[in-house]
Design an enzyme around this catalytic site. Structure first.
Site, PDB file in Angstrom:
ATOM      1  CG  ASP A  32      -2.209   1.275   1.101  1.00  0.00           C
ATOM      2  OD1 ASP A  32      -3.159   0.507   0.942  1.00  0.00           O
ATOM      3  OD2 ASP A  32      -1.848   2.165   1.217  1.00  0.00           O
ATOM      4  CB  ILE A  33       0.720   4.410  -2.229  1.00  0.00           C
ATOM      5  CG1 ILE A  33       1.864   5.248  -2.826  1.00  0.00           C
ATOM      6  CG2 ILE A  33      -0.423   5.025  -1.880  1.00  0.00           C
ATOM      7  CD1 ILE A  33       1.380   5.603  -4.147  1.00  0.00           C
ATOM      8  CG  ASN A  88     -11.734  -0.355   4.438  1.00  0.00           C
ATOM      9  OD1 ASN A  88     -12.035  -1.009   5.740  1.00  0.00           O
ATOM     10  ND2 ASN A  88     -10.553   0.042   4.312  1.00  0.00           N
ATOM     11  CD  GLN A  95     -14.955  -0.469  -1.875  1.00  0.00           C
ATOM     12  OE1 GLN A  95     -16.257  -0.757  -1.335  1.00  0.00           O
ATOM     13  NE2 GLN A  95     -14.446  -0.959  -2.959  1.00  0.00           N
ATOM     14  CB  SER A  96     -10.896   5.577  -1.135  1.00  0.00           C
ATOM     15  OG  SER A  96      -9.586   4.643  -1.086  1.00  0.00           O
ATOM     16  CG  HIS A 101      -8.775  -2.839  -2.205  1.00  0.00           C
ATOM     17  ND1 HIS A 101      -9.892  -2.237  -2.905  1.00  0.00           N
ATOM     18  CD2 HIS A 101      -8.769  -2.309  -1.052  1.00  0.00           C
ATOM     19  CE1 HIS A 101     -10.061  -1.338  -2.147  1.00  0.00           C
ATOM     20  NE2 HIS A 101      -9.218  -0.983  -1.132  1.00  0.00           N
ATOM     21  CG  HIS A 103      -6.877  -2.908   3.104  1.00  0.00           C
ATOM     22  ND1 HIS A 103      -6.040  -1.801   3.075  1.00  0.00           N
ATOM     23  CD2 HIS A 103      -8.048  -2.537   2.678  1.00  0.00           C
ATOM     24  CE1 HIS A 103      -6.819  -0.865   2.328  1.00  0.00           C
ATOM     25  NE2 HIS A 103      -7.849  -1.347   2.396  1.00  0.00           N
TER      26      HIS A 103
HETATM   27  P1  5GP Z   1      -9.753   1.626   0.521  1.00  0.00           P
HETATM   28  O1  5GP Z   1      -9.771   2.954   1.317  1.00  0.00           O
HETATM   29  O2  5GP Z   1     -10.336   1.546  -0.726  1.00  0.00           O
HETATM   30  O3  5GP Z   1     -10.149   0.136   1.464  1.00  0.00           O
HETATM   31  O4  5GP Z   1      -8.041   1.319   0.169  1.00  0.00           O
HETATM   32  C1  5GP Z   1      -7.588   1.755  -0.648  1.00  0.00           C
HETATM   33  C2  5GP Z   1      -6.099   1.829  -0.576  1.00  0.00           C
HETATM   34  O5  5GP Z   1      -5.080   1.975  -1.606  1.00  0.00           O
HETATM   35  C3  5GP Z   1      -5.791   2.626   0.459  1.00  0.00           C
HETATM   36  O6  5GP Z   1      -4.961   2.337   1.618  1.00  0.00           O
HETATM   37  C4  5GP Z   1      -4.580   3.577  -0.285  1.00  0.00           C
HETATM   38  O7  5GP Z   1      -3.398   4.015   0.300  1.00  0.00           O
HETATM   39  C5  5GP Z   1      -4.152   2.553  -1.551  1.00  0.00           C
HETATM   40  N1  5GP Z   1      -3.656   3.322  -2.589  1.00  0.00           N
HETATM   41  C6  5GP Z   1      -4.341   4.259  -3.335  1.00  0.00           C
HETATM   42  N2  5GP Z   1      -3.566   4.776  -4.649  1.00  0.00           N
HETATM   43  C7  5GP Z   1      -2.772   3.747  -4.601  1.00  0.00           C
HETATM   44  C8  5GP Z   1      -1.613   3.598  -5.396  1.00  0.00           C
HETATM   45  O8  5GP Z   1      -1.492   4.098  -6.452  1.00  0.00           O
HETATM   46  N3  5GP Z   1      -0.695   2.809  -5.063  1.00  0.00           N
HETATM   47  C9  5GP Z   1      -0.742   1.744  -4.078  1.00  0.00           C
HETATM   48  N4  5GP Z   1       0.195   0.748  -4.128  1.00  0.00           N
HETATM   49  N5  5GP Z   1      -1.793   2.135  -3.057  1.00  0.00           N
HETATM   50  C10 5GP Z   1      -2.719   2.839  -3.271  1.00  0.00           C
END
Ligand code: 5GP
Length: 115
Positions: A32-33, A88, A95-96, A101, A103
């Site tokens: 994760d970034i 998420n 969820q973004s 996915h 985690h």
């Molecule tokens: P969510 O909030 O949808 O559960 O998780 C999305 C995740 O994707 C976040 O933890 C965010 O840091 C990660 N993320 C977003 N953009 C990128 C990217 O370009 N590269 C990587 N490796 N992770 C990303």
């Protein structure tokens, strides 16, 4: 959530680089970034689903391959002490990225309940 061609679609197509941890015929796992624990990676299936609800509509073999891939990725990350797998799902869970996915979080004792 973002549009249908998400950042994870682009990573899977190789258009955006990632720090790859594990890959097989079912999944791609990368770090994760914006890590929320000493070890934080996400695992995406190689077939598109927007969230776990859509994932469950895919063939059972594929869902099983995805789950096995999550465990293999966690093993590759060396999380012998344990780890947490989080999906998420939807806006209340923040969820973004609209590409399902998992985690994988670990490398420290994780608090419970989560925020
Ligand atoms: P969510 O909030 O949808 O559960 O998780 C999305 C995740 O994707 C976040 O933890 C965010 O840091 C990660 N993320 C977003 N953009 C990128 C990217 O370009 N590269 C990587 N490796 N992770 C990303």
């Amino acid at each position: 959530m973002a549009d249908d061609d998400t950042i994870f679609d682009k990573i899977l197509r190789g258009e955006i680089p990632c720090d790859r941890v594990y890959e097989d015929e079912w999944v791609l796992c990368f770090r994760d970034i914006n890590p929320q624990a000493p070890v934080h990676a996400v695992v995406i299936p190689k077939k598109k689903a927007r969230d776990v609800g859509e994932l469950c509509a895919l063939a059972p073999d594929f869902v099983g391959g995805y789950m096995a891939g999550i465990v293999k990725a966690a093993q590759r990350l060396g999380l012998e002490g344990g780890y947490r797998v989080v999906f998420n799902t939807g806006k209340d869970a923040q969820q973004s990225v609209a590409y399902v996915h998992a985690h994988i979080l670990g490398g420290r004792v994780l608090g419970w309940p989560p925020g």
